[in-house]
Each structure stands twice: as structure tokens, then as C-alpha cells.
Design a protein around this motif. Sequence first.
Motif, mmCIF file in Angstrom:
data_model
loop_
_atom_site.group_PDB
_atom_site.id
_atom_site.type_symbol
_atom_site.label_atom_id
_atom_site.label_comp_id
_atom_site.label_asym_id
_atom_site.label_seq_id
_atom_site.Cartn_x
_atom_site.Cartn_y
_atom_site.Cartn_z
ATOM 1 N N ALA A 1 -39.228 118.714 30.543
ATOM 2 C CA ALA A 1 -38.713 119.019 29.440
ATOM 3 C C ALA A 1 -38.608 117.436 28.598
ATOM 4 N N LYS A 2 -39.100 117.739 26.784
ATOM 5 C CA LYS A 2 -38.739 116.952 26.318
ATOM 6 C C LYS A 2 -37.287 116.402 25.883
ATOM 7 N N GLY A 3 -36.195 114.928 26.184
ATOM 8 C CA GLY A 3 -35.304 115.119 25.982
ATOM 9 C C GLY A 3 -34.423 115.575 24.655
ATOM 10 N N ALA A 4 -33.390 116.013 24.786
ATOM 11 C CA ALA A 4 -32.698 116.524 23.231
ATOM 12 C C ALA A 4 -32.122 114.954 22.572
ATOM 13 N N THR A 5 -32.425 116.194 21.032
ATOM 14 C CA THR A 5 -31.907 114.568 20.399
ATOM 15 C C THR A 5 -31.459 114.913 19.416
ATOM 16 N N VAL A 6 -30.203 113.985 18.740
ATOM 17 C CA VAL A 6 -29.028 114.689 17.142
ATOM 18 C C VAL A 6 -29.379 113.578 16.603
ATOM 19 N N THR A 7 -29.596 113.743 15.113
ATOM 20 C CA THR A 7 -30.283 114.466 13.724
ATOM 21 C C THR A 7 -29.224 113.492 12.962
ATOM 22 N N THR A 8 -29.046 112.724 12.045
ATOM 23 C CA THR A 8 -28.166 112.280 11.515
ATOM 24 C C THR A 8 -28.845 111.980 9.851
ATOM 25 N N VAL A 9 -27.705 112.395 8.572
ATOM 26 C CA VAL A 9 -28.622 111.569 7.431
ATOM 27 C C VAL A 9 -27.655 111.378 6.403
ATOM 28 N N THR A 10 -27.919 109.903 5.749
ATOM 29 C CA THR A 10 -26.805 109.682 5.181
ATOM 30 C C THR A 10 -27.631 108.878 3.763
ATOM 31 N N ALA A 11 -26.992 108.653 2.768
ATOM 32 C CA ALA A 11 -26.896 108.564 1.170
ATOM 33 C C ALA A 11 -26.882 107.644 0.800
ATOM 34 N N SER B 1 -35.839 102.375 25.832
ATOM 35 C CA SER B 1 -36.540 103.585 25.349
ATOM 36 C C SER B 1 -36.418 103.591 23.636
ATOM 37 N N SER B 2 -37.343 103.994 23.004
ATOM 38 C CA SER B 2 -37.119 104.073 21.873
ATOM 39 C C SER B 2 -37.786 105.425 21.326
ATOM 40 N N LEU B 3 -37.694 106.186 20.045
ATOM 41 C CA LEU B 3 -38.055 107.272 19.622
ATOM 42 C C LEU B 3 -39.038 107.253 18.252
ATOM 43 N N THR B 4 -39.822 107.603 18.198
ATOM 44 C CA THR B 4 -41.467 107.725 17.589
ATOM 45 C C THR B 4 -41.157 109.171 16.378
ATOM 46 N N GLY B 5 -42.369 108.803 15.638
ATOM 47 C CA GLY B 5 -42.619 110.311 15.302
ATOM 48 C C GLY B 5 -41.494 110.339 13.934
ATOM 49 N N THR B 6 -41.581 111.005 13.185
ATOM 50 C CA THR B 6 -41.274 110.882 11.756
ATOM 51 C C THR B 6 -40.600 112.138 11.520
ATOM 52 N N SER C 1 -39.628 115.339 13.882
ATOM 53 C CA SER C 1 -40.486 115.744 14.378
ATOM 54 C C SER C 1 -40.938 115.775 15.456
ATOM 55 N N GLY C 2 -39.920 114.191 16.014
ATOM 56 C CA GLY C 2 -40.195 114.869 17.943
ATOM 57 C C GLY C 2 -40.743 114.045 18.109
ATOM 58 N N ASP C 3 -41.433 113.380 19.590
ATOM 59 C CA ASP C 3 -42.488 112.915 19.997
ATOM 60 C C ASP C 3 -42.918 112.948 21.281
ATOM 61 N N GLY C 4 -43.738 112.421 22.124
ATOM 62 C CA GLY C 4 -44.228 112.272 23.966
ATOM 63 C C GLY C 4 -43.049 112.787 24.539
ATOM 64 N N ASN C 5 -41.866 112.053 24.051
ATOM 65 C CA ASN C 5 -40.607 112.389 25.294
ATOM 66 C C ASN C 5 -39.574 113.123 25.057
ATOM 67 N N TRP C 6 -39.508 112.968 22.713
ATOM 68 C CA TRP C 6 -38.040 113.511 22.826
ATOM 69 C C TRP C 6 -38.724 115.254 21.919
#
Length: 211
Positions: A124-134, A160-165, A206-211
Motif C-alpha cells: 500500500a501507499k505509505g502514510a504521510t503527515v502534512t503541516t501548514v504555516t502562514a 525518496s521525495s514526495l510529489t503531487g499537489t 493529494s498523494g502520489d504513486g507511493n505516498w
Amino acid sequence: LQATYHGDANYGASTSASVAFTVTKSATTTVVTTLPAAPAVGDSLQATASVTATNPGSSQPSGSVSFALDRGVGNVQQLTPGSPSTATATILLTSAGTHAMVGTYSGDNLYATSTSQAATVVVAKGATVTTVTATPSTLTVGATESFTATVASARTIAGSSLTGTVTFLDHGATVLGKATVASNTATLSGITLSGSVNHSISAVYSGDGNW
């Protein structure tokens, strides 16, 4: 092989002609199993090969097993002789999708080489953690804001690097815009927010092919 008759009081000794024969190695069967049952990118897959002899003698198969994921470079591990003889390899999973794990037994002086049927590994795709700053962190009426999302994989894989939006939302519903992920970050600039209400900014990767 020769047979020799030593003779007796009436008959003389004699030796037969030589008979050549070939002793082949005993056939083996190799079976590969994997754990965990439902791995994801970034997990370590444990592959175990069990080698059994069709006609076991006084000793069990020895030697090594080469484990190959999708016919890649083999991960060679030594067998522990037993009934069956076993070897285990640990392999880092770096891509999502359906993969095939095969184990090839090297053989030894008594037992022949054998290759397992492919064990299917669904990653399965690996899990990710997203944070946002202003920027700036405090809203000024009429001033433009920039929002930066940082996307990190839950498991670190070298190179490994993440792609997507990333989609930036206000109160989880109003879409402020999208930005492309580069070097694991995405920035949305030039956003002017109303000063009459509170704002809650979130970022959805959005995720990508692996994440």
C-alpha cells in the motif's frame, strides 16, 4: 563399480568389468512466505524460505537462498539446516503496488538447487503527515498571506521525495488554491483574507504513486 570373486578350491578368482553410474543430487522444493500480510511503502518485509529435500539423507539441505523482489538484485542469506531448512531476509519496501518475491536455493554437495513459486506482495501507499504555516503568522487586514505546507512521509526512505499537489482550505470548505509539491513543500502566495471573521487554514495533500 566392480565385483570381485575371490575363488574357492575349485574355481579361480575373477573380477567383473567396471559399470559406470551417476549419482545425482536429491531434488529440493523451496517455498517463500512473507510478513507482514498488508505492508506499506517504508515497511520492512520479512521473507522466509523453507527448503525441503524430496529424498532426505542423514543431513538436511545447507547453503544459501537468494531472495529477489521483482527479479531485482538478490539478497543472499545462509540457510539454517533443519526440517525444513530455513533462511530469512529483510527487505525495505520502496514502491507501492503488486510485487513478486522469489527465493532461489543454491544447492550443496548433496541437494540440488530449486526456485520457489513467486509470493505476491501487495504494498500500500505509505502514510504521510502534512503541516501548514502562514507568513506572516498574524493576519493584517488588506495584507497578502502566503501559506506553506510541509509534507513528510511517516517512514523515511533515503533518496525518496514526495510529489503531487496540496490544496489549501479555509474552514475545511473554501478552496483558497492549489500548489505543487517540490522538495516536500508547497507554497500558496498572494492570498488576501477578510479581517471580519476568524480563519482556519488547512492543507490536504493529494498523494502520489507511493505516498
